[in-house]
Write a protein that holds these residues in place. Structure first.
Motif, mmCIF file in Angstrom:
data_model
loop_
_atom_site.group_PDB
_atom_site.id
_atom_site.type_symbol
_atom_site.label_atom_id
_atom_site.label_comp_id
_atom_site.label_asym_id
_atom_site.label_seq_id
_atom_site.Cartn_x
_atom_site.Cartn_y
_atom_site.Cartn_z
ATOM 1 N N ASP A 13 -3.816 -43.497 65.890
ATOM 2 C CA ASP A 13 -4.995 -44.350 66.004
ATOM 3 C C ASP A 13 -6.200 -43.611 66.583
ATOM 4 O OD1 ASP A 13 -3.648 -46.605 64.969
ATOM 5 O OD2 ASP A 13 -2.727 -46.949 66.920
ATOM 6 N N GLN A 14 -6.171 -42.297 66.553
ATOM 7 C CA GLN A 14 -7.286 -41.498 67.063
ATOM 8 C C GLN A 14 -8.439 -41.482 66.065
ATOM 9 O OE1 GLN A 14 -7.464 -40.156 70.194
ATOM 10 N NE2 GLN A 14 -5.570 -41.306 70.458
ATOM 11 N N ALA A 15 -9.614 -41.139 66.546
ATOM 12 C CA ALA A 15 -10.807 -41.127 65.699
ATOM 13 C C ALA A 15 -10.770 -40.005 64.667
ATOM 14 C CB ALA A 15 -12.054 -40.991 66.567
ATOM 15 N N SER A 16 -10.148 -38.906 64.986
ATOM 16 C CA SER A 16 -10.137 -37.753 64.095
ATOM 17 C C SER A 16 -9.150 -37.951 62.938
ATOM 18 C CB SER A 16 -9.750 -36.495 64.885
ATOM 19 O OG SER A 16 -9.377 -35.458 64.016
ATOM 20 N N ASP A 17 -9.672 -37.943 61.703
ATOM 21 C CA ASP A 17 -8.795 -38.055 60.535
ATOM 22 C C ASP A 17 -7.799 -36.908 60.491
ATOM 23 O OD1 ASP A 17 -10.067 -40.356 59.707
ATOM 24 O OD2 ASP A 17 -11.357 -39.340 58.261
ATOM 25 N N GLN A 18 -8.259 -35.720 60.849
ATOM 26 C CA GLN A 18 -7.397 -34.539 60.829
ATOM 27 C C GLN A 18 -6.210 -34.729 61.786
ATOM 28 O OE1 GLN A 18 -9.308 -30.967 62.172
ATOM 29 N NE2 GLN A 18 -7.691 -29.640 61.414
ATOM 30 N N LEU A 19 -6.467 -35.276 62.943
ATOM 31 C CA LEU A 19 -5.412 -35.503 63.928
ATOM 32 C C LEU A 19 -4.465 -36.609 63.461
ATOM 33 C CD1 LEU A 19 -4.192 -34.740 66.608
ATOM 34 C CD2 LEU A 19 -5.850 -36.246 67.731
ATOM 35 N N GLN A 20 -5.009 -37.664 62.867
ATOM 36 C CA GLN A 20 -4.161 -38.741 62.341
ATOM 37 C C GLN A 20 -3.207 -38.223 61.272
ATOM 38 O OE1 GLN A 20 -6.450 -42.058 60.919
ATOM 39 N NE2 GLN A 20 -7.567 -42.264 62.831
ATOM 40 N N VAL A 21 -3.725 -37.413 60.355
ATOM 41 C CA VAL A 21 -2.901 -36.866 59.274
ATOM 42 C C VAL A 21 -1.833 -35.934 59.839
ATOM 43 C CG1 VAL A 21 -2.934 -35.346 57.256
ATOM 44 C CG2 VAL A 21 -4.614 -37.177 57.467
ATOM 45 N N ALA A 22 -2.211 -35.096 60.793
ATOM 46 C CA ALA A 22 -1.243 -34.177 61.399
ATOM 47 C C ALA A 22 -0.122 -34.953 62.087
ATOM 48 C CB ALA A 22 -1.949 -33.250 62.389
ATOM 49 N N ALA A 23 -0.480 -36.008 62.820
ATOM 50 C CA ALA A 23 0.532 -36.823 63.503
ATOM 51 C C ALA A 23 1.417 -37.548 62.492
ATOM 52 C CB ALA A 23 -0.140 -37.823 64.439
ATOM 53 N N LEU A 24 0.816 -38.073 61.443
ATOM 54 C CA LEU A 24 1.576 -38.769 60.406
ATOM 55 C C LEU A 24 2.579 -37.827 59.751
ATOM 56 C CD1 LEU A 24 1.802 -41.457 58.849
ATOM 57 C CD2 LEU A 24 0.165 -40.515 57.232
ATOM 58 N N GLU A 25 2.151 -36.619 59.424
ATOM 59 C CA GLU A 25 3.045 -35.640 58.804
ATOM 60 C C GLU A 25 4.162 -35.241 59.767
ATOM 61 O OE1 GLU A 25 0.677 -32.424 57.282
ATOM 62 O OE2 GLU A 25 -0.150 -33.659 55.671
ATOM 63 N N ALA A 26 3.841 -35.062 61.043
ATOM 64 C CA ALA A 26 4.863 -34.692 62.030
ATOM 65 C C ALA A 26 5.897 -35.810 62.178
ATOM 66 C CB ALA A 26 4.216 -34.372 63.371
ATOM 67 N N LEU A 27 5.433 -37.055 62.255
ATOM 68 C CA LEU A 27 6.360 -38.181 62.371
ATOM 69 C C LEU A 27 7.230 -38.307 61.119
ATOM 70 C CD1 LEU A 27 4.037 -40.741 64.147
ATOM 71 C CD2 LEU A 27 6.200 -39.860 65.042
ATOM 72 N N ALA A 28 6.660 -38.038 59.959
ATOM 73 C CA ALA A 28 7.448 -38.065 58.724
ATOM 74 C C ALA A 28 8.520 -36.976 58.758
ATOM 75 C CB ALA A 28 6.543 -37.879 57.509
ATOM 76 N N ARG A 29 8.153 -35.790 59.224
ATOM 77 C CA ARG A 29 9.137 -34.704 59.334
ATOM 78 C C ARG A 29 10.258 -35.064 60.315
ATOM 79 N NH1 ARG A 29 4.711 -31.231 58.216
ATOM 80 N NH2 ARG A 29 5.255 -29.786 56.556
ATOM 81 N N LEU A 30 9.915 -35.832 61.344
ATOM 82 C CA LEU A 30 10.921 -36.268 62.313
ATOM 83 C C LEU A 30 11.744 -37.441 61.780
ATOM 84 C CD1 LEU A 30 8.847 -36.050 65.623
ATOM 85 C CD2 LEU A 30 10.623 -34.475 64.827
ATOM 86 N N GLY A 31 11.318 -38.004 60.654
ATOM 87 C CA GLY A 31 12.074 -39.078 60.021
ATOM 88 C C GLY A 31 11.825 -40.453 60.617
ATOM 89 N N ASP A 32 10.658 -40.681 61.209
ATOM 90 C CA ASP A 32 10.346 -41.960 61.833
ATOM 91 C C ASP A 32 10.112 -43.032 60.763
ATOM 92 O OD1 ASP A 32 9.455 -44.114 63.274
ATOM 93 O OD2 ASP A 32 7.680 -43.131 64.083
ATOM 94 N N PRO A 33 11.040 -43.985 60.613
ATOM 95 C CA PRO A 33 10.872 -45.011 59.574
ATOM 96 C C PRO A 33 9.724 -45.974 59.853
ATOM 97 C CG PRO A 33 12.770 -45.511 60.942
ATOM 98 C CD PRO A 33 12.258 -44.167 61.383
ATOM 99 N N GLY A 34 9.206 -46.002 61.076
ATOM 100 C CA GLY A 34 8.126 -46.908 61.426
ATOM 101 C C GLY A 34 6.788 -46.558 60.789
#
Length: 125
Positions: free
Chosen positions: A46-67
């Motif tokens: 939920d951060q303002a930076s799109d770049q940071l949001q995408v990086a976090a989303l990709e990291a969570l996907a790699r960790l397998g977070d179904p949420g």
């Protein structure tokens, strides 16, 4: 021992007030599979930076977070008409259970078998 100190440093960078430090730390956390970072990474969505949001989303996907499956589908369905090679590489690297849940959820959204809340999210509301 070395991996523990690296992960500790990455966690400090994720909590940094500087977006560049945070972005630099997020990708390795996902690649290292540090599931202790779920909460910190989720806050970055939920951060303002799109770049940071995408990086976090990709990291969570790699960790397998179904949420984050619905958000991940929206990420893949962004206005561009095709999946970029980097997206394909990311999908190939995802844990198998996450890929299965992702495919099931995408199929549900396409078939219309979803709740009103999920449908609203899928349409960007």
């Amino acid at each position: 021992m070395l991996q523990a100190s690296v992960i500790e440093r990455l966690h400090r960078e994720i909590r940094s007030k500087f977006t560049l430090d945070q972005c630099r730390a997020v990708r390795p956390i996902g690649l290292l599979g540090d599931s202790d970072a779920y909460d910190e990474l989720a806050l970055l969505l939920d951060q303002a930076s799109d770049q940071l949001q995408v990086a976090a989303l990709e990291a969570l996907a790699r960790l397998g977070d179904p949420g984050i499956i619905d958000r991940f589908i929206l990420y893949l369905a962004r206005p561009q008409l095709r999946i970029r090679p980097a997206d394909q590489q990311l999908i190939n690297e995802l844990p198998l259970p996450f890929k299965g849940a992702l495919a099931l959820r995408a199929t549900q959204l396409l078939a219309g078998n979803t709740t009103d809340e999920a449908a609203a999210l899928a349409h960007g509301y």
